[in-house]
Design a protein around this motif. Sequence first.
Motif, PDB file in Angstrom:
ATOM      1  N   LEU A  19      12.797  10.396 -22.781  1.00  7.76           N
ATOM      2  CA  LEU A  19      12.115   9.182 -22.382  1.00  7.76           C
ATOM      3  C   LEU A  19      12.393   8.630 -20.766  1.00  7.76           C
ATOM      4  O   LEU A  19      11.601   8.097 -20.316  1.00  7.76           O
ATOM      5  N   ASN A  20      13.771   8.860 -20.476  1.00 11.51           N
ATOM      6  CA  ASN A  20      14.008   8.600 -19.134  1.00 11.51           C
ATOM      7  C   ASN A  20      13.300   9.229 -18.131  1.00 11.51           C
ATOM      8  O   ASN A  20      12.917   8.679 -17.298  1.00 11.51           O
ATOM      9  N   ARG A  21      12.940  10.434 -18.373  1.00  8.81           N
ATOM     10  CA  ARG A  21      12.202  11.285 -17.542  1.00  8.81           C
ATOM     11  C   ARG A  21      10.984  10.835 -17.171  1.00  8.81           C
ATOM     12  O   ARG A  21      10.400  10.830 -16.455  1.00  8.81           O
ATOM     13  N   ARG A  22      10.299  10.532 -18.462  1.00  6.43           N
ATOM     14  CA  ARG A  22       8.921   9.967 -18.448  1.00  6.43           C
ATOM     15  C   ARG A  22       8.770   8.537 -17.701  1.00  6.43           C
ATOM     16  O   ARG A  22       7.827   8.152 -16.709  1.00  6.43           O
ATOM     17  N   ARG A  23       9.852   7.938 -18.023  1.00  3.16           N
ATOM     18  CA  ARG A  23       9.845   6.314 -17.279  1.00  3.16           C
ATOM     19  C   ARG A  23       9.902   6.691 -15.854  1.00  3.16           C
ATOM     20  O   ARG A  23       9.192   6.039 -14.812  1.00  3.16           O
ATOM     21  N   LYS A  24      10.945   7.611 -15.302  1.00  2.00           N
ATOM     22  CA  LYS A  24      10.971   7.945 -13.962  1.00  2.00           C
ATOM     23  C   LYS A  24       9.614   8.357 -13.308  1.00  2.00           C
ATOM     24  O   LYS A  24       9.338   8.043 -12.230  1.00  2.00           O
ATOM     25  N   LYS A  25       9.137   9.296 -13.956  1.00  2.00           N
ATOM     26  CA  LYS A  25       7.950   9.915 -13.673  1.00  2.00           C
ATOM     27  C   LYS A  25       6.669   8.980 -13.495  1.00  2.00           C
ATOM     28  O   LYS A  25       6.095   9.022 -12.466  1.00  2.00           O
ATOM     29  N   ARG A  26       6.596   8.120 -14.401  1.00  2.00           N
ATOM     30  CA  ARG A  26       5.775   6.833 -14.187  1.00  2.00           C
ATOM     31  C   ARG A  26       6.052   5.990 -13.044  1.00  2.00           C
ATOM     32  O   ARG A  26       4.901   5.712 -12.406  1.00  2.00           O
ATOM     33  N   LYS A  27       7.347   5.754 -12.790  1.00  2.00           N
ATOM     34  CA  LYS A  27       7.588   5.018 -11.842  1.00  2.00           C
ATOM     35  C   LYS A  27       7.092   5.518 -10.404  1.00  2.00           C
ATOM     36  O   LYS A  27       6.489   4.896  -9.378  1.00  2.00           O
ATOM     37  N   TYR A  28       7.449   7.105 -10.243  1.00  2.00           N
ATOM     38  CA  TYR A  28       6.998   7.770  -9.184  1.00  2.00           C
ATOM     39  C   TYR A  28       6.046   7.752  -8.761  1.00  2.00           C
ATOM     40  O   TYR A  28       5.272   7.539  -7.900  1.00  2.00           O
ATOM     41  N   SER A  29       4.924   8.017  -9.929  1.00  2.00           N
ATOM     42  CA  SER A  29       3.627   8.137  -9.779  1.00  2.00           C
ATOM     43  C   SER A  29       2.893   6.684  -9.582  1.00  2.00           C
ATOM     44  O   SER A  29       1.982   6.716  -8.596  1.00  2.00           O
ATOM     45  N   ALA A  30       3.389   5.773  -9.998  1.00  2.00           N
ATOM     46  CA  ALA A  30       3.084   4.463  -9.810  1.00  2.00           C
ATOM     47  C   ALA A  30       3.095   4.116  -8.088  1.00  2.00           C
ATOM     48  O   ALA A  30       2.250   3.501  -7.276  1.00  2.00           O
ATOM     49  N   PHE A  31       4.328   4.415  -7.824  1.00  2.00           N
ATOM     50  CA  PHE A  31       4.761   4.421  -6.293  1.00  2.00           C
ATOM     51  C   PHE A  31       3.961   5.254  -5.486  1.00  2.00           C
ATOM     52  O   PHE A  31       3.388   4.805  -4.371  1.00  2.00           O
ATOM     53  N   ALA A  32       3.539   6.503  -5.957  1.00  2.00           N
ATOM     54  CA  ALA A  32       2.733   7.277  -5.043  1.00  2.00           C
ATOM     55  C   ALA A  32       1.349   6.895  -5.160  1.00  2.00           C
ATOM     56  O   ALA A  32       0.947   6.712  -3.856  1.00  2.00           O
ATOM     57  N   SER A  33       0.873   6.329  -6.075  1.00  2.00           N
ATOM     58  CA  SER A  33      -0.580   5.938  -5.904  1.00  2.00           C
ATOM     59  C   SER A  33      -0.811   4.762  -5.194  1.00  2.00           C
ATOM     60  O   SER A  33      -1.706   4.431  -4.357  1.00  2.00           O
ATOM     61  N   SER A  34       0.423   3.827  -5.287  1.00  2.00           N
ATOM     62  CA  SER A  34       0.230   2.691  -4.266  1.00  2.00           C
ATOM     63  C   SER A  34       0.425   3.008  -2.901  1.00  2.00           C
ATOM     64  O   SER A  34      -0.305   2.309  -2.140  1.00  2.00           O
ATOM     65  N   ALA A  35       1.057   3.979  -2.485  1.00  2.00           N
ATOM     66  CA  ALA A  35       1.294   4.474  -1.398  1.00  2.00           C
ATOM     67  C   ALA A  35       0.001   4.779  -0.697  1.00  2.00           C
ATOM     68  O   ALA A  35      -0.350   4.474   0.323  1.00  2.00           O
ATOM     69  N   VAL A  36      -0.566   5.969  -1.607  1.00  2.00           N
ATOM     70  CA  VAL A  36      -1.859   6.539  -1.325  1.00  2.00           C
ATOM     71  C   VAL A  36      -2.952   5.337  -1.009  1.00  2.00           C
ATOM     72  O   VAL A  36      -3.708   5.355  -0.075  1.00  2.00           O
ATOM     73  N   LEU A  37      -2.878   4.230  -1.984  1.00  2.00           N
ATOM     74  CA  LEU A  37      -3.929   3.533  -2.013  1.00  2.00           C
ATOM     75  C   LEU A  37      -3.727   2.485  -0.650  1.00  2.00           C
ATOM     76  O   LEU A  37      -4.807   2.105   0.248  1.00  2.00           O
ATOM     77  N   SER A  38      -2.457   2.113  -0.288  1.00  2.00           N
ATOM     78  CA  SER A  38      -2.192   1.421   0.809  1.00  2.00           C
ATOM     79  C   SER A  38      -2.583   1.940   1.985  1.00  2.00           C
ATOM     80  O   SER A  38      -3.181   1.437   3.058  1.00  2.00           O
ATOM     81  N   LEU A  39      -2.450   3.484   2.238  1.00  2.00           N
ATOM     82  CA  LEU A  39      -2.717   4.345   3.380  1.00  2.00           C
ATOM     83  C   LEU A  39      -4.208   4.299   3.403  1.00  2.00           C
ATOM     84  O   LEU A  39      -4.567   4.059   4.699  1.00  2.00           O
ATOM     85  N   PHE A  40      -4.806   4.429   2.345  1.00  2.00           N
ATOM     86  CA  PHE A  40      -6.375   4.335   2.488  1.00  2.00           C
ATOM     87  C   PHE A  40      -6.779   2.991   3.168  1.00  2.00           C
ATOM     88  O   PHE A  40      -7.929   2.929   3.846  1.00  2.00           O
ATOM     89  N   LEU A  41      -6.150   1.936   2.515  1.00  2.00           N
ATOM     90  CA  LEU A  41      -6.666   0.679   2.933  1.00  2.00           C
ATOM     91  C   LEU A  41      -6.384   0.471   4.314  1.00  2.00           C
ATOM     92  O   LEU A  41      -7.262  -0.330   4.805  1.00  2.00           O
ATOM     93  N   GLY A  42      -5.329   0.917   4.854  1.00  2.00           N
ATOM     94  CA  GLY A  42      -4.913   0.646   6.140  1.00  2.00           C
ATOM     95  C   GLY A  42      -5.954   1.341   6.864  1.00  2.00           C
ATOM     96  O   GLY A  42      -6.240   0.844   8.056  1.00  2.00           O
ATOM     97  N   ILE A  43      -6.305   2.608   6.554  1.00  2.00           N
ATOM     98  CA  ILE A  43      -7.079   3.519   7.407  1.00  2.00           C
ATOM     99  C   ILE A  43      -8.402   2.633   7.415  1.00  2.00           C
ATOM    100  O   ILE A  43      -9.115   2.736   8.548  1.00  2.00           O
ATOM    101  N   PHE A  44      -8.946   1.896   6.379  1.00  2.00           N
ATOM    102  CA  PHE A  44     -10.217   1.316   6.284  1.00  2.00           C
ATOM    103  C   PHE A  44     -10.144   0.225   7.186  1.00  2.00           C
ATOM    104  O   PHE A  44     -10.876   0.067   7.952  1.00  2.00           O
ATOM    105  N   ILE A  45      -9.100  -0.666   7.287  1.00  4.42           N
ATOM    106  CA  ILE A  45      -9.034  -1.852   7.971  1.00  4.42           C
ATOM    107  C   ILE A  45      -9.193  -1.339   9.457  1.00  4.42           C
ATOM    108  O   ILE A  45      -9.703  -2.054  10.308  1.00  4.42           O
ATOM    109  N   LEU A  46      -8.202  -0.322   9.578  1.00  9.65           N
ATOM    110  CA  LEU A  46      -8.382   0.108  11.209  1.00  9.65           C
ATOM    111  C   LEU A  46      -9.948   0.435  11.564  1.00  9.65           C
ATOM    112  O   LEU A  46     -10.196   0.132  12.729  1.00  9.65           O
ATOM    113  N   PHE A  47     -10.463   1.173  10.735  1.00 12.24           N
ATOM    114  CA  PHE A  47     -11.816   1.657  11.056  1.00 12.24           C
ATOM    115  C   PHE A  47     -12.779   0.559  11.081  1.00 12.24           C
ATOM    116  O   PHE A  47     -13.450   0.465  12.213  1.00 12.24           O
ATOM    117  N   TYR A  48     -12.435  -0.233  10.041  1.00 11.84           N
ATOM    118  CA  TYR A  48     -13.397  -1.616  10.320  1.00 11.84           C
ATOM    119  C   TYR A  48     -13.113  -2.585  11.771  1.00 11.84           C
ATOM    120  O   TYR A  48     -14.119  -2.957  12.052  1.00 11.84           O
TER     121      TYR A  48
END
Lengths: 171, 117
Positions: free
Chosen positions: B32-61
């Motif tokens: 369960l600890n490993r699953r929680r860590k994995k979930r935290k990591y994937s949430a962090f990774a997806s938010s990082a990717v999302l903000s990167l895309f958002l950043g690129i979009f804003i710059l482009f705009y």
Amino acid sequence: MNDKDFEKIVNSTKKIVLSAIGKYLPVRFFYAIDDVAQETYFRSYKSLVRDQLRDKSTLNSWLYTIAKNESLRMAKKLIKEEEKIKKAIEKQKIENFHFIENKDVHEVEELKYLLEKLPLRYSFVLKLYSLGLSEKEIAQKLDIKIGTVKSRASRGRELMRKYKSIEMEPN
Amino acid sequence: MQNKYHQHITSEELKKKENSHEWSYQIAKQVLNRRRKKRKYSAFASSAVLSLFLGIFILFYLNSNNFSEESKLEQLFSLQVEETYKEVFHTEKSSNVESIFINGVDSIIDETLSMRD
């Protein structure tokens, strides 16, 4: 799902998982039993939680297959690790153990004998200790963390004691 | 010989683990600890990717917006120049003042033709 609920699932299925591990993990890798079991449950978590009410025999055979595959995968990984250690041993050319200087000859022979029986991952760390290498140096040589060196050394000593007790057991 | 120890220890360990509730608890906790860590990591990774895309979009705009502003400015500028030119040209023409501006291509052609004759 909390720890308690999942513990119940582990409790009810561990027999099948451990039997697969016992059959497919080579006995010299006994120290990896927990790792394989953990990996098996980690991989099957979702299905175990979702399919609690699935036919028990299907669930058991499915879990058995996962445990079997994990055991084989772990064996492959540990064989690779052994090869790496063997190469490091060839480089090091360990012949004498200094940590037995103050022991009598009989004891020395026994220690050498037990040390040779240990799995490589433990015996090599102890042999390097005996050469007077620091934990940091051993970690660098084997490309592992200092914490791993410490735990392997202590586990190695513990196993040697265990071997001794097995040796003393009547057949 | 080595096998004897390992066989012994393996069967002993398996038996011990099979009967131990503590072991089940430890395994469940680690998974369960490993699953929680994995979930935290994937949430962090997806938010990082999302903000990167958002950043690129804003710059482009922002960039494309800048370009359109620039082209609008250019248009406005050339319009103003044209208007000013027309105005000066018109004033000069109506007041019959000699100008630095060429009065038209027709007059140049006329001049050239007269020189040939």
